[in-house]
Design a protein around this motif. Structure first.
Motif, PDB file in Angstrom:
ATOM      1  N   GLU A  63       0.831  -1.217   0.000  1.00  0.00           N
ATOM      2  CA  GLU A  63       0.000   0.000   0.000  1.00  0.00           C
ATOM      3  C   GLU A  63       0.858   1.256   0.000  1.00  0.00           C
ATOM      4  O   GLU A  63       0.538   2.230  -0.705  1.00  0.00           O
ATOM      5  N   THR A  64       1.937   1.243   0.757  1.00  0.00           N
ATOM      6  CA  THR A  64       2.815   2.415   0.813  1.00  0.00           C
ATOM      7  C   THR A  64       3.469   2.650  -0.541  1.00  0.00           C
ATOM      8  O   THR A  64       3.548   3.804  -1.010  1.00  0.00           O
ATOM      9  N   LEU A  65       3.927   1.590  -1.186  1.00  0.00           N
ATOM     10  CA  LEU A  65       4.516   1.742  -2.519  1.00  0.00           C
ATOM     11  C   LEU A  65       3.491   2.289  -3.515  1.00  0.00           C
ATOM     12  O   LEU A  65       3.828   3.151  -4.348  1.00  0.00           O
ATOM     13  N   GLN A  66       2.246   1.823  -3.417  1.00  0.00           N
ATOM     14  CA  GLN A  66       1.190   2.334  -4.299  1.00  0.00           C
ATOM     15  C   GLN A  66       0.937   3.816  -4.051  1.00  0.00           C
ATOM     16  O   GLN A  66       0.756   4.593  -4.997  1.00  0.00           O
ATOM     17  N   GLU A  67       0.909   4.222  -2.784  1.00  0.00           N
ATOM     18  CA  GLU A  67       0.676   5.631  -2.450  1.00  0.00           C
ATOM     19  C   GLU A  67       1.777   6.523  -3.028  1.00  0.00           C
ATOM     20  O   GLU A  67       1.496   7.585  -3.600  1.00  0.00           O
TER      21      GLU A  67
END
Length: 166
Positions: A63-67
């Motif tokens: 999720e952090t990489l997507q953000e």
């Protein structure tokens, strides 16, 4: 009271003490079995928690990489709409920094969850040791019962010997 009656009463007492020692050992064994069972349950719970923390870490990393990828896309769009070349200079440096920060934050989130999982693994190991100790510390209830019987009989025999000498 005659010596025979005293010996008989003493033997009844020895029998009662032996039975009491047997019952106490049995009760302690039941308690140890229960505590061992509960330690096993706590170990299973800690293992499940560790698995959950690892799953959360992987999810939070993704999720952090997507953000941060979305943020980089916004940066590119804003630079492009302003007429800035997104593949050169400070625009490219800003996007690279954003990508690096994304990787750092993703790894940090995953590491924090992995640390929590490791703590749960250590807790599970401690509970498993407690479980093994509980099972290993049980005693044969006949041992304290026979010990009480031998001790009591020896005492009665000693008293009988002193009576015979007098």
């Amino acid at each position: 009271m005659s010596m025979s009656a005293q010996i008989a009463a003493g033997m009844v007492g020895v029998g009662m003490n032996s039975y009491g020692a047997y019952q106490q050992a049995q009760a302690e064994n039941y308690s140890r079995k229960w505590n061992s069972f509960m330690a096993g349950q706590q170990a299973e719970l800690a293992t499940a928690k560790a698995s959950i923390f690892r799953s959360l870490g992987a999810q939070e990393r993704a999720e952090t990489l997507q953000e941060y990828d979305a943020l980089r896309s916004q940066q590119r769009a804003q630079y492009s709409s302003s007429g800035v070349n997104v593949n050169k200079g400070s625009a490219l440096d800003t996007q690279a920094t954003t990508a690096k920060m994304g990787v750092y934050e993703a790894q940090k989130a995953e590491f924090q969850r992995e640390s929590q999982a490791w703590e749960m693994d250590m807790e599970a190991r401690a509970h498993r040791l407690e479980q093994q100790f509980g099972m290993a510390s049980q005693v044969n209830p006949w041992v304290p019962a026979m010990s009480a019987a031998i001790g009591g009989t020896t005492s009665i025999y000693s008293t009988y010997g002193k009576w015979m000498k007098s």
